[in-house]
Each structure stands twice: as C-alpha cells, then as structure tokens.
Design an enzyme around this catalytic site. Structure first.
Site, PDB file in Angstrom:
ATOM      1  CG  ASN A 122      19.072 -65.094  11.301  1.00 28.67           C
ATOM      2  OD1 ASN A 122      18.270 -66.014  11.384  1.00 28.67           O
ATOM      3  ND2 ASN A 122      18.923 -63.957  11.959  1.00 28.67           N
ATOM      4  CB  CYS A 253      16.195 -59.923  15.965  1.00 27.51           C
ATOM      5  SG  CYS A 253      16.691 -59.271  14.373  1.00 27.51           S
ATOM      6  N   GLY A 546      -1.491   6.427  -5.074  1.00 33.56           N
ATOM      7  CA  GLY A 546      -1.173   5.102  -4.539  1.00 33.56           C
ATOM      8  C   GLY A 546      -1.909   4.790  -3.261  1.00 33.56           C
ATOM      9  CB  THR A 598      -5.490  11.036  -9.390  1.00 38.76           C
ATOM     10  OG1 THR A 598      -5.104  10.663  -8.070  1.00 38.76           O
ATOM     11  CG2 THR A 598      -6.914  10.601  -9.666  1.00 38.76           C
ATOM     12  CB  THR A 599      -0.022  10.347  -8.763  1.00 39.66           C
ATOM     13  OG1 THR A 599      -0.065   8.970  -8.413  1.00 39.66           O
ATOM     14  CG2 THR A 599      -0.698  11.186  -7.701  1.00 39.66           C
ATOM     15  CB  VAL A 611       1.977   0.268   1.596  1.00 43.11           C
ATOM     16  CG1 VAL A 611       2.680   0.600   2.915  1.00 43.11           C
ATOM     17  CG2 VAL A 611       2.954  -0.388   0.638  1.00 43.11           C
ATOM     18  CG  HIS A 658       8.639   2.129  -9.801  1.00 40.30           C
ATOM     19  ND1 HIS A 658       7.410   2.764  -9.814  1.00 40.30           N
ATOM     20  CD2 HIS A 658       8.964   1.960  -8.497  1.00 40.30           C
ATOM     21  CE1 HIS A 658       7.005   2.940  -8.566  1.00 40.30           C
ATOM     22  NE2 HIS A 658       7.928   2.476  -7.760  1.00 40.30           N
ATOM     23  CG  HIS A 737       8.827   6.295  -2.448  1.00 35.68           C
ATOM     24  ND1 HIS A 737       9.786   5.520  -1.855  1.00 35.68           N
ATOM     25  CD2 HIS A 737       8.504   5.678  -3.620  1.00 35.68           C
ATOM     26  CE1 HIS A 737      10.040   4.473  -2.616  1.00 35.68           C
ATOM     27  NE2 HIS A 737       9.276   4.546  -3.702  1.00 35.68           N
TER      28      HIS A 737
END
Lengths: 882, 92
Positions: A122, A253, A546, A598-599, A611, A658, A737
């Site tokens: 081509n 091709c 928690g 309660t905490t 957790v 926190h 903790h």
C-alpha cells in the site's frame, strides 16, 4: 533493500545527518504553529491527494507490479478524504481535550521527527495518510519507502510536501530517503533526534523498529480467520468476502485468509462463491497451489504471488480456471505448517475449511489467529449474537469485524465507525505497543495537566441526639412492637436497665439481653443475633459503654444482613470513600438502634466504629462504616453520675485525645473543628470538676456532652498517631485505653507541632497547620502566649497539668514496666503502631524511628514539652528496631 | 527585517532575520563579543534558525562569544528543539 554489511561512508553519514538536521529544524519551527495554521495546511494537502489519487495509483502499480490500479486509487482516496473527515475537527495543537469536572486538561506536544517506513503493498496510500497525520500534529517525517516502491512513494511525498509548504508548513518538513540500505535505516532508527519510528511493512522492518530502542509504532503481518456461521446472511457474506479478498488483489494485511464454514451451509456457500466468479480448487489443485504460492522452506508466501491476479496465480500453479476468475478457493483440512495455505496470503487465494460444529469452527479460527495473525484482524459473519460475542472473546485481534468485509472494514470509516487508518496496531500478540487503528493521537505526546481537586468531605451524625438529664424519657417517642435491650450485668444490677425499660411506651414488648462487660467476641455477637431473631426485634437499645454499644452495632448488622462477612468487612482501607469492601445494603430485617452511653469517653453512641475480638483466631476485628452509626443517641448524664473516678479519668482523657486528634487531622474541616474545639474547652473545664466532685451534675453533664461532641468530630475527621501508639501499647501491656492515651498525649502534641520529617499527603490541606491549630486551641483555652511556638508550649504544659490534676500516671516507667521489658517489647510496639490505621489521618506522617522515639519519650515521661533526644544507648536500640 | 548594527550589538526585528544573521556571521571577527537582541521577535522562521546555526558555527570557529538577549519563551522553545540554546549565551 541491499545490506552489503559495509559501514556507512562519511559522505553517507553526512547526508543522513543533513536529513535529520533539516527535519529537526522544520519540527522546531513547526512547533510554533497554531491549530488554525495546521488545519489551513491539511485541507489543501487532502485535496491534492484526492486529485492525484489515480495518478499515484497508476505509478504504484507500474512500479511494484502489485495490485489493482482502480483499487489503489480508491485506497488513496480513503487515505485522504476519509482520514480528513475523521481528523478535520480534532484538536491536535495546544489544549486538545478538557475534563472540567475532573480538573484535567490534555495538551498536545509534537513528537518532532518521525522516521517512517512504508510498505510495497500500500505504498502511496500509506504515504498520503502519514503526511496528513504528521502535518495535523506538527511533526516532520523522514520517509524510507520500500525500495521497490520508491518512485511512487517519493512522488506522493513530493505532492504532499509542495502543497504543505505552499500553505505554510516549514521547509524540510518531509523528506524521502534516496535509494538506501538497511544500514541507512539502522542509522536513522538509532539517531538521537528521531523521536518515533512508524514502521508499516513486513516483519523484518517492524522487528528492526522495535529493536532500535526507540519508541515505535510497528505494524506488520496478519492472518485473518473468517467464521461463516450458519445463521449468516450468505449472499451478503460471500459478496463481502470476495470484495475484500480481491480488493487490490488481496494486498491489505487485514484481508481474509481462511474461511471456516459451518457444515450445514458449506456446500451452499461454495456454490455461491463459484457462481460469483471464484474457482473452487480440487484437493489436488489445492495441494499444487500450496506448493506454488507458499515457500516450503520458510512456510511464508512467495513474494512473486503478492498482489497478483487470481488468473495469473492459477497459471503459475498450472490450474485451469475461467478467464474472469476473481478468486481461488482452496479447501484445507487443518491449520499449521503442514497445511501451507493456512498462512497469510496477500493475493486472491482463500483457504476454506468445513467445520462440523461451532466448537470446531471456533477452534480452527483460533488456530488461524495464532498462526501469524495474533492481534491483527478477524471476521465473523453470523446473526447469532452469542456466537459473535464468543468469537470476540476467543480471538486475539485488534479488529474483530462483524458481518462486513475484513480488509475494507478494518480500514475504518466505511463499513463501521472505527478510526480510519492505514496502520493496524496488533497489540502485544503482534509485537506492537497498541491494538488501535493508528491515528493522529499516536503522533502526539499527550500531556495531562491535572489541577488540584479537593477531596469531597462529609459530616455525618446520627439522625437524632437527645441530651441533658432525663433525656432517656425521649424513648417514649419511639414506638416499637418488640424491643431488645442489650446491656451488661453491673448496669442491670444498679437499676439502669429498669430506668430504660420504664421510659419505653407501655405497649412495647421488651426483652433484655445481658452480655459480659468486656470487648464483645464473636460468640456473644452470635447469641445476641439469635435473640434478635427469636424476638423479631424492630428496635435495639444498647445501654452501656463502648463495648456494649459496639456489640449492639455488630448484632444489628448481622441481624439485618446475615450474609455479612465480618472478617471481610474489617479489611483495611486508606480512604473510606474508596474502600474495596462495601457494607451490605440488602436487609432481611429492619431495626432501629438507640444507643445510650453510660460512660463519657468513647462516644460510641454517635460513631461509625465497632470493635470486637475473635477469640478463636486471637484477633481484634475493627469495623468502620457509617451504616453502623446508631439511629438515635441518648446522652443522659444520669447514667454516669455514679461512674468511678478511674473510669471518669480514663474515658475523659480518651475524649480529650479524640478532640485534639480530630482538631489537627488531615480530614479536619470547619464542621469537625467546631465540635473538636468545643469538646476540648469542655474537657479542660469540666473533667477536673467531674473527677474531684463526682456528684457535680453540671460537670457530669458537660463531660457527657463533651464525649459525644468529640466523637462527632473524630467520626468525621478520624484520630491520629496518639491512638496508634496507645492501641499498640495498651494491647501489649494491658493498660486501659484512656490511660495509654494520656501517656502519649503531651509528646504527640509537641511532635505534631514541630516540622515534620515527612508530610502527610492531603489535598485538603493548604500547607502544614497542625502547630497553628494547637495555637488556636491554646487561645480558646485562654492560655496566653504571643507566638505560635509559645502557645503550643503552653498547650503542652496545660495538658500535662490537667493530667497531673487527674493523677494519671505520667510515664510508662511509673506503671512498673522495666526499661529492659520495654526495650524487648519495642520492635513489636513500633511495628504494631505503624500497622495501626489511626495515624493515617495524622497531620504528620510518622517514621517508624519517630514512633520509637515517641515511645521512649512516653517512657521517660513527665515534663516533656518536646520529645527528648534519646540517650546514645537508646539511640542504638532505636536504630536496631528500625 | 531591519537591523541596527553597532560594534557589538544587533537588534533583530523579527520577520526576516536570516540575511541580518548571515551578515553578522560574515562580519564576525576573532574574539568578538556580539549581542543579538531578540526582544522584538515573537516568532522565528526556518531561515533565522539556519542563520543562527551558521552564526553558532562561525562563533565556535572564531572563538567569538554571542549572546542572545530578550528571547521570548516561545522562541526559546524553538531554539531548544533545534538544539541551539546551548550554543549561545543568554541574557534576559
């Protein structure tokens, strides 16, 4: 192309260098052109190509003795008109595409000088195509045509060049190598100023291009299988195949090589081929034909057959055919070297194979595809969409042409909407870098300018939060058919469960499930879920700290979505919005979760975290998803009035941590800041009072609110390195903790306030501001100080004084942990703290060595406004851990 | 192009720089220092590039120092693509 093995002479090198220098200068000048300049040049080039289409086709056939003039003229027109139609509105200069919603802009950078090899099959159409592409993209090209097509190619280059320069292209933008050797090509392929090699041609040229080490577009051989499936439109298929395979005597091709025909239609199809001017070879004729047109030594087609007429090829092979025969069909019984005609044949000879099942047909097509045609082109004629898709999945071809001719279909823009091209990318199967139809974008370096995009932020809290003394009375507003209260033994014993029970509407069926006062494990969860199922609960009330609230969150998850895989849901993630694991949205049960804390510390009543421990596997499972957030939070201080002093301190310091960590987090926002700052203010004011006067209702109320408010902040901004250190340390030495947090807190403030060794990547932060946030907190607390440094120092001191007032142990040593024991634990502590996800929102990215240093600072303890430099002996050990 | 030739200073005005650059090249003496002011050149043509190539070659042979002053960034990019920037000193 001669390769006499002798090195290039100095004169020849000077000639080649001159070509490159001229092209380089042209490309440099061309880089100044605008899109309008370029488009103004391209259009007349296209018109010139169209006007010369027939002339160039005639030259090509005369010179190469390959193909059909009329077809080559058509190819020249496709290479100009169709390509132009595709590119005319495309932007190829400056900004070419914009994605405002993504902040992305794409800009074009020309390649510079392209070294282009063009084929014998081509020749002029490929040159026209490449010239237009090069001008559209502001590149210069040095052409190296196939030696047997040099005259027609150089004429095509000349026409394009003169038109381009006349309309503003720089001189030297196209050049055509004079008669050349393989050494010339090799020299240019390795030249430092050649930016790209675009090799369209035989496997040798393509391999040389890719072997040069230069970026290359190498486009080579194919072996196109065709599946003619029994549901196909046979009339259309046969005409399409003849049209395609005889087009320019089969030199494209992408043209059909072996047609695999279903047994049910095989005879009918062959009859149709014969009726339309094809000769169907007998077994003997097919054998002779194979021996004639395929080189037995190499297994490849004989060059003398390329692009020749069917009648001439029949004559070479001694096969008698009618004078007007267009195509020779040779039945074959298999695919491979032992079946010579199953390879690529760039002339009007088509192998045909009778398949007795779809499975056999597809396998045969795969065999043809793998016999030199990988990545190139395949064709299917079928009206069975499932088989068409199966074919597409099985065949490795850049172009899978459906119900249309292979060669003309693959060129694009005629039978389909593919990009018009004269270079077919064949992907890795063909040793190429792309499967695309090569087009203007392959002649450009596309630069992507990415603007800073702030990450989307959020602020999510429970639907309803009720607070202040006797807030539990609001339970009356939540009608329920069946309510399960989850609590622990001590809270039941002191009558808190009864308080809740009494506050519920009288008609509510209430059951109580008591769980141990410890981090829940998988068995406790399972028992709770069983109870929820048994009572068909539509409301769950978690009354506790928690642990209880976390347990209730997980029970609700498993009750509503029993298929939820907790281990999978606990998979780590970096960004909650991009996490791999998604929490279930399909629910078989629906219940309302009301959390009554309660905490005054964890704030679990408003957080999306839970957790639990898996005792059997000895691992802790942390779940985080906003779907875990309770629907209603009740922050009623009557439940914390009798909290013991130790718990008051531990939870209160947790609350302060926190708030402080959320305040400087990389995810902090004005929304979370307002909560974090208020929580810090409340803790500094009311925690000592709640500690010293536990029955002080105001202090208890404010601390209970502070814990909830701090949790709202860290639910949305997360925590930081203090929590990572405390988690690892608390787990190793069994320290509560809050107490573990307290040991780290002053040191972490000082650490975050200093210049980081490594900054944390964060699109939402404009510069490092942790120290300024701490200074702002100091101002909020009225600590005084004039400079940021002074204010940070005063905050550290105030924190230390607060901890002293709460009688919190202020050093790890004070806990009775020996230095030797701490040293032994350090490798695990540092590793676990670094593995903890908490620090990933810390403003400063901690190095492991810095975690070690912070631990030692906490070990040494009080009065540490800055992490103290470790002693020499400690330093040696720290380095060993790292 | 029009140029104002001073002993060591040539102002290049833009559209037709090639002859002036060729003239500068011919007159370049050993040890000369020549400053070419490109402040008014916004676009450069192939003749100018060739002129600069010749000038760079002559300067190298005659140990002369040629400084380009006030080259705008678009022209600078062209000189970079033509591999000419390293062959001249530059002043902003």
């Amino acid at each position: 192309m001669p390769d006499n093995g002798t090195p290039l002479s100095e004169e020849r090198i000077a000639y080649l260098e001159g070509l490159v220098s001229q092209a380089r200068t042209a490309a440099a000048i061309f880089s100044q052109c605008t899109q309008e300049d370029v488009d103004r040049i391209v259009k007349p080039m296209v018109i010139a190509g169209l006007k010369q289409a027939q002339n160039l086709a005639r030259l090509a056939v005369e010179e190469t003795r390959i193909g059909v003039m009329e077809d080559k003229a058509l190819k020249n027109m496709v290479a100009t008109e169709f390509v132009y139609n595709y590119i005319k509105d495309k932007r190829t200069v400056g900004v070419i595409r914009e994605y405002p919603e993504r902040g992305i802009v794409e800009l074009a950078e020309p390649i510079g000088v392209i070294f282009s090899l063009t084929p014998i099959t081509n020749p002029t159409s490929t040159v026209l195509f490449k010239c237009i592409m090069a001008i559209k993209t502001r590149n210069a090209v040095i052409f190296s045509p196939h030696p047997s097509a040099w005259r027609c190619c150089s004429e095509a280059v000349k026409i394009m060049y003169e038109t381009a320069v006349k309309h503003g292209a720089p001189e030297g933008v196209f050049t055509c190598l004079e008669s050349h050797t393989l050494q010339d090509n090799a020299y240019l392929m390795h030249h430092k100023d050649i930016g790209l090699i675009d090799a369209t041609g035989g496997p040798g040229a393509v391999k040389a291009a890719y072997s040069s080490g230069k970026p290359a577009l190498g486009v080579g051989a194919g072996n196109t299988p065709v599946y003619l499936e029994k549901t196909a439109d046979i009339d259309m298929a046969v005409v399409d195949i003849i049209t395609s395979k005889t087009f320019d005597n089969g030199t494209i091709c992408a043209s059909e090589q072996t047609v695999v025909i279903d047994d049910e239609i095989y005879d009918r199809v062959l009859h149709k081929f014969a009726a339309l001017g094809s000769h169907i070879c007998s077994e003997k004729e097919a054998e002779v034909l194979g021996q004639t047109v395929i080189d037995p030594a190499t297994g490849f087609m004989q060059p003398m057959a390329v692009g020749q007429k069917a009648t001439d090829i029949a004559r070479f092979a001694g096969i008698k055919v009618k004078p007007n025969t267009k195509l020779l069909l040779a039945p074959i019984k298999g695919v491979g070297r032992e079946y010579p005609l199953s390879v690529e044949k760039l002339f009007p000879v088509l192998a045909v194979y009778r398949a007795h099942s779809v499975d056999e047909a597809l396998k045969t097509c795969v065999d043809v595809n793998y016999l030199g045609g990988l990545g190139h082109t395949a064709v299917i004629f079928s009206n069975n969409d499932a088989i068409v898709r199966q074919f597409g999945n099985l065949i490795n071809a850049g172009r899978i042409i459906v119900n249309s001719p292979g060669s003309i279909g693959a060129l694009g823009g005629i039978y389909n909407d593919m990009v018009p091209t004269f270079s077919f990318g064949c992907g890795t199967g063909g040793g190429n870098s792309t499967t695309d139809n090569i087009n203007v974008y392959h002649y450009l370096n596309i630069k992507r300018m990415a603007r800073r995009t702030p990450a989307h932020m959020w602020f999510r809290v429970p639907n309803q939060i009720y607070f202040n003394m006797n807030a539990v009375e609001n339970l009356r507003n939540f009608p329920s058919r069946s309510t399960v209260i989850i609590s622990n033994p001590s809270l039941e014993q002191i009558g808190h469960v009864d308080v809740v029970r009494r506050a519920l509407p009288p008609q509510t069926q209430v059951r109580v499930t008591i769980i141990p006062d410890a981090e829940p494990d998988i068995k406790i969860i399972a028992q709770g879920v069983e109870a929820l199922n048994f009572y068909k609960a539509d409301q769950i009330i978690a009354l506790g700290g928690g642990s209880v609230i976390d347990a209730a969150k997980i029970m609700k998850l498993k009750y509503e979505s029993p298929e939820a895989d907790l281990e999978e849901l606990a998979a780590p993630f970096l960004d909650i919005r991009k996490r791999v694991v998604q929490y279930p949205t399909e629910k078989i049960n629906h219940s309302r979760l009301i959390a009554i804390s309660t905490t005054s510390g964890t704030g679990s009543e408003v957080t999306p975290f839970a957790v639990m421990t898996d005792k059997e596997r000895g691992v802790k499972v942390t779940l985080a998803d906003y779907s875990l957030t309770p629907d209603v939070a009740i922050v009623d201080p009557q439940f914390v009035m009798s909290m013991p002093k130790g718990l008051t301190v531990d939870t209160g310091v947790d609350c302060l941590t926190h708030a402080l960590e959320a305040g400087v987090s990389i995810f902090a926002s004005p929304y979370t800041d307002s909560n974090a700052m208020q929580a810090i203010r409340l803790v500094f004011k009311y925690l000592p009072e709640a500690y010293e006067n536990p029955r002080d209702e105001e202090a208890r109320t404010m601390m209970h609110n502070a814990a909830c408010i701090a949790a709202i902040a860290f639910s949305n901004a997360s925590v930081g390195v203090n929590h990572a250190l405390a988690h690892a340390f608390g787990a190793r030495f069994g320290v509560a903790h809050g107490r573990a947090n307290a040991l780290m807190l002053p040191h972490v403030i000082a650490y975050n306030a200093s210049v980081p060794t490594k900054f944390m990547p964060s699109p939402n932060q404009r510069g490092y501001d942790a120290h300024k946030k701490y200074a702002m907190i100091a101002d909020l607390l009225g600590l005084g100080g004039h400079t940021v440094e002074e204010k940070v120092a005063r905050l550290v001191t105030a924190t230390e004084q607060l901890l002293d007032r709460l009688a919190v142990p202020r050093s790890i040593a004070e806990l009775g942990i020996s230095k030797e024991e701490f040293e032994r634990a350090m490798p695990d502590l540092a590793k676990n703290a670094f593995d903890d996800p908490s620090w990933r929102s810390n403003p400063r990215m901690p190095l492991v060595s810095e975690l070690v240093e912070l631990y030692w600072s906490a070990y040494r303890g009080r009065g540490m406004s800055q992490p103290k430099a470790a002693t020499k002996a400690e330093k040696v050990k720290e380095e060993a851990y790292v | 192009m029009t140029t104002t030739k001073t002993p060591a200073y040539l102002e290049v005005n833009g559209d037709d720089a090639a002859p002036a650059l060729q003239g500068a090249c011919d007159k370049l003496d050993s040890g000369d220092d020549l400053t070419l002011d490109f402040s008014r050149v916004v676009r450069i043509d192939p003749g100018a590039v060739r002129g600069l190539e010749a000038l760079a070659q002559a300067a190298s042979e005659k140990a002369a120092k040629i400084t380009l002053r006030g080259v705008n960034v678009e022209v600078y990019k062209v000189l970079k693509l033509a591999r000419l920037t390293s062959r001249f000193s530059r002043e902003s």
